[in-house]
Design an enzyme around this catalytic site. Sequence first.
Site, PDB file in Angstrom:
ATOM      1  N   SER A 135       0.820  -1.203   0.000  1.00  0.00           N
ATOM      2  CA  SER A 135       0.000   0.000   0.000  1.00  0.00           C
ATOM      3  C   SER A 135       0.853   1.252   0.000  1.00  0.00           C
ATOM      4  O   SER A 135       1.941   1.283   0.589  1.00  0.00           O
ATOM      5  CB  SER A 135      -0.870  -0.010   1.260  1.00  0.00           C
ATOM      6  N   TYR A 159      -1.224  -0.700  10.664  1.00  0.00           N
ATOM      7  CA  TYR A 159      -1.571  -1.295   9.368  1.00  0.00           C
ATOM      8  C   TYR A 159      -0.422  -1.108   8.378  1.00  0.00           C
ATOM      9  O   TYR A 159       0.038  -2.065   7.736  1.00  0.00           O
ATOM     10  CB  TYR A 159      -2.862  -0.644   8.832  1.00  0.00           C
ATOM     11  N   LYS A 163       2.376  -3.870   6.432  1.00  0.00           N
ATOM     12  CA  LYS A 163       2.642  -3.943   4.981  1.00  0.00           C
ATOM     13  C   LYS A 163       4.136  -3.815   4.720  1.00  0.00           C
ATOM     14  O   LYS A 163       4.711  -4.548   3.904  1.00  0.00           O
ATOM     15  CB  LYS A 163       1.872  -2.840   4.239  1.00  0.00           C
TER      16      LYS A 163
END
Length: 348
Positions: A135, A159, A163
């Site tokens: 992302s 989050y 990643k």
Amino acid sequence: MSILVTGGAGFIGSHTCLNLLESGYDVFVLDSFVNSSPESLARVKSICEKDKKPKRDLHVFKGDLRNASILKDIFTKANEINKKIDGVIHFAGLKSVKESVEKPILYWDANVGSTINLLNVMQSFDCSTIVFSSSATIYGRSSKTKLKENFKLKPINPYGSTKMVIEKLLNDLFVNYSGSWRVANLRYFNPIGAHESGLIGENPKGIPNNIFPFLTNVAAGNLEELRIFGKNWPTIDGTGERDYVHVMDLAEGHVKTLEFLINNGPQCLSMNLGTGKGTSVLQLLNIFEESNSLKIPHTFVERRSGDVARLVADNSLLKSLLNWYPKRTLNQMCKDGWRWQVNNPRGY
Ligand code: NAD
Ligand code: UFG
């Protein structure tokens, strides 16, 4: 060829499964349905059946990626029917920035723990080709220039950390297993829109966090007004600027990337998947209104915590390696996304 798609029932996964099937791949999906419905894949099948193209098989398994035995069962079953899994597209994971701040252990377990499990099983079945859903959030902060893959990574929430660490883990596999792994980390920008049939699309649970499903729900009268988070960002009109990409372009980008890995040998690639074009919230709102002949009630509120002014991809690497780039316009994204909303007022 057979591809395992983890999280294949989700928003991006379902569109990618469709593209894989239409491109001639057999597809195995593992999904727990924690954030999706099996109906999305039933609709993928029905779209394929309407097409006259040669049919490929879609095998759907319900289960959690953290469960090694179900993964082994899938690889074994594929071998038994002479459809050895040649590669994996790995979408499964949790994706709410807000929830990750509240429950970091859950996010590390669901995203990183599950990936370790997947990689172990892939290795034991001699499968070493993977396309991973990364992302743009791993760049951490906004930049006046377009974001390049070699910019410093500095995620600002759990989050984003999960990643970034998965990208590092995949790089370690490539470096330390004498170059047998073929890895592509695709750093998505903001996927919106839906398949043109209006049969599959984004189906968030509860009140949407992201702007596009929020917008379509306001347009449908399910939500009162769009709240625009901040009007004094250092952007063209003071509202947040993003790089919106049609989900079908994103799907196509996965298949192109997979084929690039298959044709070009072991490597570990990190690549932006965006259009390279920035659009502000107000611009998006205007295009949505014009494309669909609608008016969207809206109001300005405080900035949302954790937001950045601008996230726009430099997509030159993608263009040069794949000889392809996302082509669908914002107008198409708005029309296709609205068609999905109108045809499916309660989602799946
Ligand atoms: P989604 O939630 O619609 O899809 C994820 C799918 O994974 C769901 O079907 C869910 O049920 C499944 N899943 C989650 N945890 C699982 C587990 N432990 N075992 C099995 N299945 C599990 O999300 P999406 O928008 O399609 O995103 C797909 C991937 O792309 C995610 O990894 C997400 O972090 C990443 N991503 C999304 C965006 C975005 O804006 N949509 C942006 C950047 C990156
Ligand atoms: N916004 C509003 N009102 C809303 C929702 C969003 O004004 O109700 C604004 C935001 O402030 C931002 C823009 O619309 O300026 C886009 O916000 P989204 O929540 O739709 O998307 P984000 O860029 O914040 O994040 C998304 C995904 C992340 C992913 C990131 C990659 O949610 O998981 O894109 O760029 F990492």
